[in-house]
Motif scaffolding. Sequence first.
Motif, PDB file in Angstrom:
ATOM      1  N   MET A  33      68.363  15.590  31.690  1.00  0.00           N
ATOM      2  CA  MET A  33      67.738  16.570  32.833  1.00  0.00           C
ATOM      3  C   MET A  33      66.173  16.583  32.396  1.00  0.00           C
ATOM      4  SD  MET A  33      70.717  19.414  34.119  1.00  0.00           S
ATOM      5  CE  MET A  33      69.913  19.399  35.685  1.00  0.00           C
ATOM      6  N   GLY A  34      65.413  16.658  33.433  1.00  0.00           N
ATOM      7  CA  GLY A  34      64.025  16.788  33.146  1.00  0.00           C
ATOM      8  C   GLY A  34      63.304  17.322  34.208  1.00  0.00           C
ATOM      9  N   TRP A  35      62.070  17.425  33.921  1.00  0.00           N
ATOM     10  CA  TRP A  35      60.868  17.823  34.902  1.00  0.00           C
ATOM     11  C   TRP A  35      59.690  16.760  34.928  1.00  0.00           C
ATOM     12  CZ3 TRP A  35      61.974  21.732  38.263  1.00  0.00           C
ATOM     13  CH2 TRP A  35      62.860  22.647  37.947  1.00  0.00           C
ATOM     14  N   THR A  89      48.604  22.786  38.084  1.00  0.00           N
ATOM     15  CA  THR A  89      48.768  22.460  39.679  1.00  0.00           C
ATOM     16  C   THR A  89      49.303  21.351  39.959  1.00  0.00           C
ATOM     17  OG1 THR A  89      47.143  24.331  40.162  1.00  0.00           O
ATOM     18  CG2 THR A  89      47.879  22.926  41.912  1.00  0.00           C
ATOM     19  N   ALA A  90      50.668  21.420  40.681  1.00  0.00           N
ATOM     20  CA  ALA A  90      51.513  20.168  40.989  1.00  0.00           C
ATOM     21  C   ALA A  90      52.565  20.425  41.629  1.00  0.00           C
ATOM     22  CB  ALA A  90      51.508  19.119  39.854  1.00  0.00           C
ATOM     23  N   ILE A  91      53.264  19.433  42.394  1.00  0.00           N
ATOM     24  CA  ILE A  91      54.762  19.702  42.759  1.00  0.00           C
ATOM     25  C   ILE A  91      55.635  19.183  41.590  1.00  0.00           C
ATOM     26  CG2 ILE A  91      56.452  18.809  44.410  1.00  0.00           C
ATOM     27  CD1 ILE A  91      54.264  18.573  46.498  1.00  0.00           C
ATOM     28  N   TYR A  92      56.681  20.081  41.467  1.00  0.00           N
ATOM     29  CA  TYR A  92      57.390  19.749  40.123  1.00  0.00           C
ATOM     30  C   TYR A  92      58.697  19.198  40.671  1.00  0.00           C
ATOM     31  CZ  TYR A  92      53.882  21.523  36.780  1.00  0.00           C
ATOM     32  OH  TYR A  92      52.686  21.809  36.097  1.00  0.00           O
ATOM     33  N   TYR A  93      59.136  18.362  40.066  1.00  0.00           N
ATOM     34  CA  TYR A  93      60.422  17.937  40.427  1.00  0.00           C
ATOM     35  C   TYR A  93      61.348  17.666  39.272  1.00  0.00           C
ATOM     36  CZ  TYR A  93      58.003  15.852  44.425  1.00  0.00           C
ATOM     37  OH  TYR A  93      57.045  15.586  45.580  1.00  0.00           O
ATOM     38  N   CYS A  94      62.655  17.991  39.618  1.00  0.00           N
ATOM     39  CA  CYS A  94      63.529  17.818  38.340  1.00  0.00           C
ATOM     40  C   CYS A  94      64.452  16.484  38.663  1.00  0.00           C
ATOM     41  CB  CYS A  94      64.713  19.069  38.408  1.00  0.00           C
ATOM     42  SG  CYS A  94      65.570  19.346  39.889  1.00  0.00           S
ATOM     43  N   LYS A  95      64.763  15.942  37.595  1.00  0.00           N
ATOM     44  CA  LYS A  95      65.503  14.509  37.754  1.00  0.00           C
ATOM     45  C   LYS A  95      66.555  14.721  36.573  1.00  0.00           C
ATOM     46  CE  LYS A  95      64.685  10.729  35.744  1.00  0.00           C
ATOM     47  NZ  LYS A  95      64.119   9.511  35.111  1.00  0.00           N
ATOM     48  N   ALA A  96      67.955  14.248  37.197  1.00  0.00           N
ATOM     49  CA  ALA A  96      68.965  14.093  36.370  1.00  0.00           C
ATOM     50  C   ALA A  96      69.724  12.958  36.249  1.00  0.00           C
ATOM     51  CB  ALA A  96      70.086  15.355  36.768  1.00  0.00           C
ATOM     52  N   LEU A 100      79.116   9.955  36.914  1.00  0.00           N
ATOM     53  CA  LEU A 100      80.041  10.460  38.070  1.00  0.00           C
ATOM     54  C   LEU A 100      81.429  10.299  37.442  1.00  0.00           C
ATOM     55  CD1 LEU A 100      78.438   8.925  41.127  1.00  0.00           C
ATOM     56  CD2 LEU A 100      77.802  10.883  40.059  1.00  0.00           C
ATOM     57  N   PRO A 101      82.083  10.795  38.180  1.00  0.00           N
ATOM     58  CA  PRO A 101      83.674  10.673  37.790  1.00  0.00           C
ATOM     59  C   PRO A 101      83.957   9.453  37.774  1.00  0.00           C
ATOM     60  CG  PRO A 101      83.714  12.744  39.414  1.00  0.00           C
ATOM     61  CD  PRO A 101      82.032  11.922  39.405  1.00  0.00           C
ATOM     62  N   SER A 102      83.524   8.327  38.237  1.00  0.00           N
ATOM     63  CA  SER A 102      83.737   7.044  38.307  1.00  0.00           C
ATOM     64  C   SER A 102      83.039   6.476  36.950  1.00  0.00           C
ATOM     65  CB  SER A 102      83.280   6.317  39.422  1.00  0.00           C
ATOM     66  OG  SER A 102      81.820   6.506  39.458  1.00  0.00           O
ATOM     67  N   GLN A 103      82.638   7.238  36.244  1.00  0.00           N
ATOM     68  CA  GLN A 103      81.749   6.800  35.001  1.00  0.00           C
ATOM     69  C   GLN A 103      80.371   5.932  35.350  1.00  0.00           C
ATOM     70  OE1 GLN A 103      82.887   7.855  32.058  1.00  0.00           O
ATOM     71  NE2 GLN A 103      83.832   9.443  33.534  1.00  0.00           N
ATOM     72  N   TYR A 104      80.006   5.813  36.479  1.00  0.00           N
ATOM     73  CA  TYR A 104      78.910   5.097  36.887  1.00  0.00           C
ATOM     74  C   TYR A 104      77.751   6.324  36.850  1.00  0.00           C
ATOM     75  CZ  TYR A 104      80.772   0.933  38.779  1.00  0.00           C
ATOM     76  OH  TYR A 104      81.673  -0.300  38.963  1.00  0.00           O
ATOM     77  N   GLU A 105      76.704   5.916  36.077  1.00  0.00           N
ATOM     78  CA  GLU A 105      75.380   6.626  35.871  1.00  0.00           C
ATOM     79  C   GLU A 105      74.399   6.474  37.078  1.00  0.00           C
ATOM     80  OE1 GLU A 105      74.153   7.053  31.641  1.00  0.00           O
ATOM     81  OE2 GLU A 105      72.045   7.273  32.505  1.00  0.00           O
ATOM     82  N   TYR A 106      73.945   7.530  37.482  1.00  0.00           N
ATOM     83  CA  TYR A 106      72.766   7.401  38.565  1.00  0.00           C
ATOM     84  C   TYR A 106      71.800   8.567  38.394  1.00  0.00           C
ATOM     85  CZ  TYR A 106      75.964   4.623  41.444  1.00  0.00           C
ATOM     86  OH  TYR A 106      76.960   3.744  41.905  1.00  0.00           O
ATOM     87  N   GLN A 107      70.371   8.278  38.874  1.00  0.00           N
ATOM     88  CA  GLN A 107      69.394   9.111  38.593  1.00  0.00           C
ATOM     89  C   GLN A 107      69.402  10.018  40.052  1.00  0.00           C
ATOM     90  OE1 GLN A 107      65.794   7.254  37.618  1.00  0.00           O
ATOM     91  NE2 GLN A 107      66.516   6.721  35.433  1.00  0.00           N
ATOM     92  N   TYR A 108      68.928  11.332  40.055  1.00  0.00           N
ATOM     93  CA  TYR A 108      68.931  12.023  41.095  1.00  0.00           C
ATOM     94  C   TYR A 108      67.811  12.688  41.005  1.00  0.00           C
ATOM     95  CZ  TYR A 108      73.857  10.934  42.200  1.00  0.00           C
ATOM     96  OH  TYR A 108      75.103  10.356  42.643  1.00  0.00           O
ATOM     97  N   TRP A 109      66.885  13.163  42.146  1.00  0.00           N
ATOM     98  CA  TRP A 109      65.885  13.819  41.911  1.00  0.00           C
ATOM     99  C   TRP A 109      65.994  15.245  43.021  1.00  0.00           C
ATOM    100  CZ3 TRP A 109      61.290  12.817  39.364  1.00  0.00           C
ATOM    101  CH2 TRP A 109      61.336  11.694  38.801  1.00  0.00           C
ATOM    102  N   GLY A 110      65.371  16.368  42.497  1.00  0.00           N
ATOM    103  CA  GLY A 110      65.365  17.528  43.365  1.00  0.00           C
ATOM    104  C   GLY A 110      64.290  17.456  44.417  1.00  0.00           C
ATOM    105  N   GLN A 111      63.970  18.165  45.354  1.00  0.00           N
ATOM    106  CA  GLN A 111      63.250  18.391  46.421  1.00  0.00           C
ATOM    107  C   GLN A 111      61.821  18.648  45.859  1.00  0.00           C
ATOM    108  OE1 GLN A 111      65.181  20.924  45.547  1.00  0.00           O
ATOM    109  NE2 GLN A 111      64.028  22.663  46.502  1.00  0.00           N
TER     110      GLN A 111
END
Length: 119
Positions: A33-35, A89-96, A100-111
Amino acid sequence: VQLQASGGGLVQAGGSLRLSCAASGSIFSIVVMGWYRQAPGKQRELVAVATSGGSTNYADSVKGRFTISRDNAKNTVYLQMTSLEPEDTAIYYCKANVVLPSQYEYQYWGQGTLVTVSS
């Protein structure tokens, strides 16, 4: 999976803010998880990341001023920002990176959440 970021706002130079980002949905585990942040007219850049094992990495520009932490039980990542500068000063986004339960890994971004530091 959704990431909900919060905690941005307007602060004077030298002040502090804490950002939070909570992941929800069908999650098996979260590897990283990160910013990241994007200032006007600039590319998005890494600010800080934290692994599930506790390792962290920071951009040179925020070392010593920002601290990233995770609550793995809550699937939440925090960014404590101190000694803020107008350059932060910026828009800060989180990412993870989510497994998933299927064991596949995906990247997701916050708003994104806006941080404005006044001089």
